[in-house]
Scaffold this active site. Sequence first.
Site, PDB file in Angstrom:
ATOM      1  N   GLY A  37       0.877  -1.169   0.000  1.00 61.59           N
ATOM      2  CA  GLY A  37       0.000   0.000   0.000  1.00 61.59           C
ATOM      3  C   GLY A  37       0.913   1.217   0.000  1.00 61.59           C
ATOM      4  CB  ALA A  40       1.665   0.708   4.560  1.00 59.30           C
ATOM      5  CD  GLU A 131      -2.411   2.486  -3.542  1.00 62.45           C
ATOM      6  OE1 GLU A 131      -2.038   1.779  -4.493  1.00 62.45           O
ATOM      7  OE2 GLU A 131      -2.034   2.301  -2.365  1.00 62.45           O
ATOM      8  CG  ASN A 175       4.960   8.269 -13.074  1.00 60.29           C
ATOM      9  OD1 ASN A 175       4.247   8.931 -13.824  1.00 60.29           O
ATOM     10  ND2 ASN A 175       4.604   7.082 -12.622  1.00 60.29           N
ATOM     11  CG  LEU A 212      12.444  12.004 -15.205  1.00 59.05           C
ATOM     12  CD1 LEU A 212      13.463  12.853 -15.949  1.00 59.05           C
ATOM     13  CD2 LEU A 212      11.045  12.238 -15.771  1.00 59.05           C
ATOM     14  CG  ASP A 243       5.270   3.691  -2.409  1.00 59.54           C
ATOM     15  OD1 ASP A 243       4.695   4.652  -2.957  1.00 59.54           O
ATOM     16  OD2 ASP A 243       4.890   2.515  -2.531  1.00 59.54           O
TER      17      ASP A 243
HETATM   18  O1  RIB Z   1       3.697   1.502  -4.765  1.00 61.13           O
HETATM   19  C1  RIB Z   1       3.637   0.119  -4.560  1.00 61.13           C
HETATM   20  C2  RIB Z   1       2.328  -0.254  -3.912  1.00 61.13           C
HETATM   21  O2  RIB Z   1       1.275  -0.019  -4.799  1.00 61.13           O
HETATM   22  C3  RIB Z   1       2.234  -1.716  -3.531  1.00 61.13           C
HETATM   23  O3  RIB Z   1       2.685  -1.958  -2.237  1.00 61.13           O
HETATM   24  C4  RIB Z   1       0.763  -2.033  -3.715  1.00 61.13           C
HETATM   25  O4  RIB Z   1       0.087  -2.280  -2.517  1.00 61.13           O
HETATM   26  C5  RIB Z   1       0.176  -0.821  -4.422  1.00 61.13           C
HETATM   27  O5  RIB Z   1      -0.589  -0.078  -3.582  1.00 61.13           O
END
Ligand code: RIB
Length: 299
Positions: A37, A40, A131, A175, A212, A243
């Site tokens: 996620g 997280a 999300e 991106n 990029l 992330d």
């Molecule tokens: O950015 C990667 C994440 O995107 C994954 O961990 C998946 O859960 C999606 O949310």
Amino acid sequence: MITVIGSINWDVALRVQALPLPGETVVGSELHTGLGGKGANQAIAAARAGGNVTMIASVGEDEAGRNAVRCLTREGVTLQLQPSSFPTGTAVSDEGQNSIMIYPGANLSLLPEHVTKEKLETSKALLLQLELAKETWQGAIRTASSAGVLVVVNASPLQDATLADFTGADIILVNEIEAGQLLGRSRAKTPAQALEYAQELCKTFPTVVMTLGGDGVVWATEHKRGLVPAHEVEVVDTTGAGDAFAGALTVALVEGKSLEDAVTFANAAAALATFAFGAATSPRREQVLEFLQSRLHHA
Ligand code: RIB
């Protein structure tokens, strides 16, 4: 303190030669399950980069939710959880190629009224991604902005969001594909074109950071812009590298680093995050600093 508002998923990744066509079954060679996620992953990235992190999110009352809470707590992330009657969010992917299917589940139980000014006003920065329900992330941007909190938005997954949806964001992190979509153009094909797009986006946002992939990262403000090249590394899995970048960038900015230095720090964190399978694989602060130091010596 940094507050992360975002998704918690349980990730299931299967390594396959190719995705199945309709009616076809393919057999995978490796299975990886674990915390994921974007929310997280970014919360963990920020905590490992040295941030004091609180995360506002929602998980289901199931094993995946309990596992996620254990993982985040172990990393030192303080959780403010909204209970949900839905299962914990789940992401199923083909490992390595970044084709992901998501069941948002409990992530959609986080509503605008759960993200109050009182919860945000003691934070130095709010970091969020998309999300969640759109009203929730939009409301969070507005609430944090009105409380004078630095708002860092990773506009991913962009879906149908437009520039106007991000009113109040101080820093937009995208991106090259997302940047093109926001501007109604095709993806930026070269770093020079990415810099142009970044400057165009600066008409809406005070600060723009655009990743990029192998071409590095461009950053822009109204008067300055620059390109930080990508590190050449042996990539195992790029999932979650973006992330790792977002979490590390936010920590560096909260510490008062210049935008260029913050991007340099985050760029190194993202490179290190590609060394292992899985999504929440961001490096610790010392590893990032060591890596940067070693690159300096080899330059
Ligand atoms: O950015 C990667 C994440 O995107 C994954 O961990 C998946 O859960 C999606 O949310």
